[in-house]
Design an enzyme around this catalytic site. Structure first.
Site, short mmCIF file in Angstrom:
data_model
loop_
_atom_site.label_atom_id
_atom_site.label_comp_id
_atom_site.label_asym_id
_atom_site.label_seq_id
_atom_site.Cartn_x
_atom_site.Cartn_y
_atom_site.Cartn_z
N PHE A 21 0.98 -1.26 0.01
CA PHE A 21 0.08 0.26 0.00
C PHE A 21 0.99 1.38 -0.07
O PHE A 21 0.94 2.05 -1.02
CB PHE A 21 -0.80 -0.25 1.20
N VAL A 22 1.72 1.50 1.17
CA VAL A 22 2.68 2.64 1.18
C VAL A 22 3.87 2.55 0.06
O VAL A 22 4.04 3.61 -0.58
CB VAL A 22 3.22 2.99 2.49
N LEU A 83 10.45 -0.77 3.64
CA LEU A 83 9.07 -0.81 4.03
C LEU A 83 8.35 -2.26 4.12
O LEU A 83 7.31 -2.43 4.10
CB LEU A 83 8.18 0.02 2.89
N THR A 102 11.51 -11.01 9.00
CA THR A 102 11.43 -10.20 8.14
C THR A 102 11.93 -8.86 8.95
O THR A 102 12.79 -8.05 8.21
CB THR A 102 10.04 -9.87 7.67
N ARG A 116 27.61 -2.02 1.75
CA ARG A 116 28.15 -2.40 0.42
C ARG A 116 28.14 -1.55 -0.59
O ARG A 116 29.09 -1.04 -1.35
CB ARG A 116 27.86 -3.91 -0.03
N TYR A 155 5.66 -8.10 15.78
CA TYR A 155 5.54 -6.89 14.99
C TYR A 155 6.16 -5.70 16.01
O TYR A 155 7.40 -5.34 15.44
CB TYR A 155 4.30 -6.34 14.64
P1 NAD Z 1 1.47 -3.65 3.33
O1 NAD Z 1 1.23 -4.72 3.81
O2 NAD Z 1 0.51 -2.99 2.06
O3 NAD Z 1 2.70 -3.60 2.50
C1 NAD Z 1 3.97 -4.33 2.96
C2 NAD Z 1 4.81 -4.79 1.82
O4 NAD Z 1 5.81 -5.58 2.08
C3 NAD Z 1 3.81 -5.65 1.02
O5 NAD Z 1 3.90 -5.61 -0.38
C4 NAD Z 1 4.47 -7.15 1.10
O6 NAD Z 1 4.17 -7.87 0.24
C5 NAD Z 1 6.00 -6.84 1.46
N1 NAD Z 1 6.57 -7.84 2.33
C6 NAD Z 1 6.27 -8.22 3.49
N2 NAD Z 1 7.10 -9.25 4.11
C7 NAD Z 1 8.06 -9.10 2.90
C8 NAD Z 1 9.32 -9.97 2.91
N3 NAD Z 1 9.75 -10.79 3.95
N4 NAD Z 1 10.17 -9.64 1.73
C9 NAD Z 1 9.67 -8.86 0.64
N5 NAD Z 1 8.49 -8.11 0.77
C10 NAD Z 1 7.77 -8.34 1.84
O7 NAD Z 1 1.65 -2.58 4.49
P2 NAD Z 1 2.00 -0.63 4.19
O8 NAD Z 1 0.88 -0.31 4.99
O9 NAD Z 1 2.14 -0.66 2.97
O10 NAD Z 1 3.07 -0.86 5.19
C11 NAD Z 1 4.44 -0.44 4.73
C12 NAD Z 1 5.34 -0.35 5.97
O11 NAD Z 1 5.06 0.66 6.57
C13 NAD Z 1 5.56 -1.41 6.87
O12 NAD Z 1 7.06 -1.72 7.11
C14 NAD Z 1 4.92 -1.20 8.19
O13 NAD Z 1 5.30 -1.94 9.14
C15 NAD Z 1 5.23 0.17 7.94
N6 NAD Z 1 3.91 1.02 8.65
C16 NAD Z 1 2.86 1.16 8.02
C17 NAD Z 1 1.94 1.79 8.70
C18 NAD Z 1 0.50 2.03 8.12
O14 NAD Z 1 -0.36 2.58 8.92
N7 NAD Z 1 0.26 1.93 7.00
C19 NAD Z 1 1.99 2.24 10.14
C20 NAD Z 1 3.00 1.86 10.85
C21 NAD Z 1 4.29 1.30 10.10
#
Ligand code: NAD
Ligand code: UDP
Length: 347
Positions: A21-22, A83, A102, A116, A155
């Site tokens: 998403f982000v 992310l 992860t 690197r 998490y």
């Molecule tokens: P999301 O689940 O839509 O996106 C996460 C992405 O990471 C997905 O595309 C997923 O396929 C990929 N992913 C997960 N594990 C993976 C791995 N081991 N290897 C490769 N790809 C992997 O979530 P989001 O809301 O877009 O969040 C993005 C980041 O922002 C995350 O790290 C999350 O912890 C952080 N975050 C988001 C929010 C929020 O409200 N959206 C709040 C706090 C932190």
């Protein structure tokens, strides 16, 4: 301290989690600034649809990989945004061991890759590092109230361990690391089955299903629209000098979940009603970012009010959630109903 000397240069930027998403909005923003983007994603919770419009872009490359298994990249990289991590409680609790790995192993792999390549690094941390906070609003120097054994620990503690790793790499001058603590962010391209509150309420309303509220609905969150967040991420990556400590990015407007549900019901033409379910274990009661540091160091503050961001998000879900919709004026006032059924998976 390591400092940026390359502002304004067209860079090659790796976005781990770029199909999420982000991440997909971040890929868009970086491409529009003229950079080359390497999107690394395993599609665990992201989707090909999120990056489909970018597939033929000459400066976009998709690399399908799990960051736990990614050890190098076959071209130079100037910056890495990490992310990659499931972010919705039901999603990150579905395979908690993988979530923890992860955060720790995956983030470690990307940090070594950054070292690197002499690449700057931005770690997407979270307001969850504050746990169920005893201080309000949450400032960056608050150390949090986190369970290391509960269902959210994979998490919360994973992200805390990742921060520790990031600051060790920074302190030892191995990588120019920046850490952002993101507060609840919403917007178009959240997965309809993501499980977080904003997408759940909108999809339920559009589908004519009950709107699920956990607990009394009087717990609060502060909701940031995705374009505001992405602007903050890029500012933090580019700011010189490196702040050297985490920076909260979020919208300080604080709403109860009941208020949010009422806003959704006022925007979506639906006959849906609200049902109350038990509150999941360790669910934080209050959350609001103190954003003084973001204002002072990045000149950043959010610009999109919740009503405007929700409108855009509703419009997005209307285009992806199928179904007949009653005319807008039939939307009923929210009604409380007794708890009826068990929680959805992992919540
Ligand atoms: P999301 O689940 O839509 O996106 C996460 C992405 O990471 C997905 O595309 C997923 O396929 C990929 N992913 C997960 N594990 C993976 C791995 N081991 N290897 C490769 N790809 C992997 O979530 P989001 O809301 O877009 O969040 C993005 C980041 O922002 C995350 O790290 C999350 O912890 C952080 N975050 C988001 C929010 C929020 O409200 N959206 C709040 C706090 C932190
Ligand atoms: N929540 C809810 N109904 C849902 C999904 C979530 O009432 O269908 C609640 C959840 O218990 C929490 C708040 O909404 O109190 C925000 O949940 P979300 O999963 O979006 O984010 P987080 O808890 O990680 O802040």
């Amino acid at each position: 301290m390591l400092q940026r000397t390359d502002r304004g240069k067209k860079k090659t930027i790796l976005v781990a989690g770029g199909a999420g998403f982000v991440g997909s909005h971040l890929c868009d923003a970086l491409l529009s600034r003229g950079h080359r983007v390497l999107c690394v994603d395993s599609y665990l919770t992201g989707s090909k649809a999120n990056v489909l419009p970018l597939q033929n872009h000459p400066r976009f490359r998709m690399i399908e990989a799990d960051i736990c298994e990614l050890h190098d990249i076959d071209e130079p990289v100037d910056e890495i945004y990490n992310l990659a991590c499931a972010a919705s409680p039901p999603q990150y609790q579905a395979d908690p061991v993988h979530t923890m790995m992860t955060c720790v192993l995956g983030t470690g792999n990307l940090l070594f890759l950054a070292e690197r390549h002499s690449a700057a690094f931005l770690q997407a941390s979270t307001s969850e590092v504050y746990g169920d906070p005893e201080e309000h609003p949450q400032r960056e120097d608050y150390r949090g109230n986190v369970s290391c054994t509960g269902p959210r620990a994979c998490y919360d503690e994973g992200k805390r361990a990742a921060e520790a790793l990031c600051f060790d790499m920074l302190r030892t001058s191995r990588v120019d690391v920046r850490v952002v603590r993101i507060f609840n962010t919403y917007g178009p391209r959240m997965a309809p089955d993501d499980g977080r509150i904003v997408s759940n309420l909108i999809v339920q309303a559009l589908s004519g299903e009950p709107l699920t509220i956990y607990g009394t609905g009087e717990q609060t969150r502060s909701f940031c629209f995705v374009s505001d967040l992405v602007a903050g991420l890029i500012r933090l990556m580019e700011v010189d000098p490196n702040p050297g400590h985490p920076v909260n990015i979020g919208n300080p407007g604080e709403f109860t979940i009941n208020q949010l549900a009422e806003m959704v019901l006022s925007m979506v033409p639906t006959a849906s009603r609200i049902v109350y379910h038990p509150l999941p274990k360790d669910d934080p009661q209050r959350r609001r970012p103190d954003i003084d540091k973001a204002k002072e160091l990045l000149g950043w503050e959010p610009g999109v009010p919740l009503s405007e961001g929700l409108r855009q998000t509703v419009d997005y879900f209307m285009s992806v959630v199928p179904g007949e919709r009653p005319p807008r004026h039939t939307a009923p006032a929210p009604a409380k109903e007794p708890q009826t059924s068990p929680l959805p998976m992992g919540a």
